[in-house]
Scaffold this motif. Structure first.
Motif, PDB file in Angstrom:
ATOM      1  N   GLY A 178       0.845  -1.193   0.000  1.00  0.00           N
ATOM      2  CA  GLY A 178       0.000   0.000   0.000  1.00  0.00           C
ATOM      3  C   GLY A 178       0.876   1.237   0.000  1.00  0.00           C
ATOM      4  N   SER A 179       0.417   2.313  -0.665  1.00  0.00           N
ATOM      5  CA  SER A 179       1.264   3.480  -0.873  1.00  0.00           C
ATOM      6  C   SER A 179       0.548   4.782  -0.515  1.00  0.00           C
ATOM      7  N   VAL A 180       1.325   5.718   0.027  1.00  0.00           N
ATOM      8  CA  VAL A 180       0.866   7.095   0.225  1.00  0.00           C
ATOM      9  C   VAL A 180       1.985   8.008  -0.238  1.00  0.00           C
ATOM     10  N   PHE A 181       1.645   8.955  -1.140  1.00  0.00           N
ATOM     11  CA  PHE A 181       2.651   9.856  -1.691  1.00  0.00           C
ATOM     12  C   PHE A 181       2.479  11.280  -1.184  1.00  0.00           C
ATOM     13  N   GLN A 182       3.388  12.162  -1.605  1.00  0.00           N
ATOM     14  CA  GLN A 182       3.458  13.512  -1.063  1.00  0.00           C
ATOM     15  C   GLN A 182       2.249  14.363  -1.428  1.00  0.00           C
ATOM     16  N   ASN A 183       1.815  14.313  -2.682  1.00  0.00           N
ATOM     17  CA  ASN A 183       0.797  15.234  -3.175  1.00  0.00           C
ATOM     18  C   ASN A 183      -0.578  14.584  -3.132  1.00  0.00           C
ATOM     19  N   PRO A 184      -1.404  14.911  -2.133  1.00  0.00           N
ATOM     20  CA  PRO A 184      -2.709  14.231  -2.028  1.00  0.00           C
ATOM     21  C   PRO A 184      -3.589  14.426  -3.253  1.00  0.00           C
ATOM     22  N   LYS A 185      -3.555  15.607  -3.859  1.00  0.00           N
ATOM     23  CA  LYS A 185      -4.498  15.942  -4.935  1.00  0.00           C
ATOM     24  C   LYS A 185      -4.395  14.972  -6.102  1.00  0.00           C
ATOM     25  N   SER A 186      -3.181  14.514  -6.408  1.00  0.00           N
ATOM     26  CA  SER A 186      -2.980  13.693  -7.600  1.00  0.00           C
ATOM     27  C   SER A 186      -3.295  12.218  -7.374  1.00  0.00           C
ATOM     28  N   GLN A 187      -3.724  11.847  -6.169  1.00  0.00           N
ATOM     29  CA  GLN A 187      -3.885  10.434  -5.846  1.00  0.00           C
ATOM     30  C   GLN A 187      -5.338   9.990  -5.708  1.00  0.00           C
ATOM     31  N   PHE A 188      -6.280  10.867  -6.062  1.00  0.00           N
ATOM     32  CA  PHE A 188      -7.683  10.524  -5.867  1.00  0.00           C
ATOM     33  C   PHE A 188      -8.349  10.145  -7.184  1.00  0.00           C
ATOM     34  N   PHE A 189      -9.508   9.459  -7.065  1.00  0.00           N
ATOM     35  CA  PHE A 189     -10.211   8.920  -8.224  1.00  0.00           C
ATOM     36  C   PHE A 189     -11.555   9.610  -8.440  1.00  0.00           C
ATOM     37  N   ASN A 190     -11.697  10.817  -7.892  1.00  0.00           N
ATOM     38  CA  ASN A 190     -12.916  11.611  -8.059  1.00  0.00           C
ATOM     39  C   ASN A 190     -14.133  10.924  -7.456  1.00  0.00           C
ATOM     40  N   LEU A 191     -13.903  10.207  -6.340  1.00  0.00           N
ATOM     41  CA  LEU A 191     -14.988   9.592  -5.580  1.00  0.00           C
ATOM     42  C   LEU A 191     -15.216  10.420  -4.324  1.00  0.00           C
ATOM     43  N   ASP A 192     -16.309  10.152  -3.606  1.00  0.00           N
ATOM     44  CA  ASP A 192     -16.427  10.790  -2.302  1.00  0.00           C
ATOM     45  C   ASP A 192     -15.449  10.119  -1.335  1.00  0.00           C
ATOM     46  N   THR A 193     -15.321  10.664  -0.140  1.00  0.00           N
ATOM     47  CA  THR A 193     -14.277  10.186   0.772  1.00  0.00           C
ATOM     48  C   THR A 193     -14.465   8.718   1.139  1.00  0.00           C
ATOM     49  N   THR A 194     -15.700   8.277   1.313  1.00  0.00           N
ATOM     50  CA  THR A 194     -15.933   6.866   1.641  1.00  0.00           C
ATOM     51  C   THR A 194     -15.461   5.973   0.509  1.00  0.00           C
ATOM     52  N   GLY A 195     -15.782   6.345  -0.716  1.00  0.00           N
ATOM     53  CA  GLY A 195     -15.343   5.576  -1.867  1.00  0.00           C
ATOM     54  C   GLY A 195     -13.839   5.546  -2.003  1.00  0.00           C
TER      55      GLY A 195
END
Length: 260
Positions: free
Chosen positions: A85-102
């Protein structure tokens, strides 16, 4: 176990390697941190462990990277996602345009096909550990940088992988959540490899610390072994004082170099 065996990596379009003849081993359950100045190769190590550079990076790799005894270069990304599992520096570029639960549940569903019951349990656990309950069912892009980072961390934990790789995971987090994050990853039972600038957090939480300079590992050891004024002067080119806090962990104080 994670191993780097004489790894050199050169990004596409560059002539000089970003990582040079890098070898190390991470045992199961260890929390290992990499530190050093910006551009020293920390992020490259993270992206080699989760396979992003081997599968689409376009650069040149020498040596071998293995996770759980499997060569990362020869393992499909979807299989790696079941382990890493991965977490990177820039949060904005890591989302899939879902709500937070998704967003929290996305990796759990895509990487291992979790059932509805498993996803519900994963969500409950992530909410409890990361404190993201008040953030659920909201527009992810309406959150602050720190809130986005907490959602990303919850997503990585909900994925329930054996390995976590974190690139500057405390960026955008206030002091309370920085400490909570380090506590939860240390107690997660995962093998954790992270890139981090904050040496005081590193000294307080990691089992071993690696220092990089110009793509080369220039030091390795427990924080009390590695973090000396002389070594910090060599790596960061500043003066430093190292003291011991009341909890027994080190505290590093940096002093600006005098400009003549």
């Amino acid at each position: 176990m994670i191993t780097f065996d004489h790894v050199t990596y050169t990004y596409e379009g560059q002539t000089e390697p970003s990582l040079r003849d890098c070898s190390f081993t991470v045992e199961p359950g260890e929390l290992i941190l990499f530190t050093g100045e910006s551009g020293c190769g920390k992020t490259t190590i993270i992206k080699l462990i989760n396979g992003l550079l081997q599968h689409g990076g376009g650069g040149a790799l020498e040596g071998a990277v293995t996770v759980g005894g499997r060569d990362v270069a020869g393992t499909p990304l979807w299989e790696l996602a079941q382990t890493v599992g991965s977490v990177f520096q820039n949060p904005k570029s890591q989302f899939f345009n879902l709500d937070t639960t998704g967003e929290v549940l996305f990796a759990a569903w895509t990487s291992r096909g979790a059932s509805q019951e498993e996803m519900s349990q994963a969500l409950d656990s992530a909410v409890q550990i990361c404190g993201v309950g008040p953030l659920l069912d909201r527009n992810i892009f309406a959150l602050s940088g720190g809130e986005k980072q907490r959602v990303l961390i919850a997503r990585a934990l909900a994925q329930q992988t054996a390995v976590l790789v974190l690139d500057e995971p405390t960026n955008h987090l206030d002091i309370k959540y920085q400490l909570q994050l380090m506590e939860l990853v240390r107690g997660s039972g995962c093998t954790v490899v992270a890139a981090i600038h904050d040496l005081n957090l590193a000294a307080a939480y990691c089992h071993r610390l690696y220092a990089l300079k110009d793509g080369v590992i220039v030091g390795e050891g427990a924080p009390k072994e590695l973090l000396t004024p002389a070594f910090l002067r060599e790596v960061y080119e500043v003066e430093a004082e190292v003291l011991t806090g009341r909890d027994g962990s080190l505290r590093v104080f940096f002093y600006p170099s005098r400009i003549s």
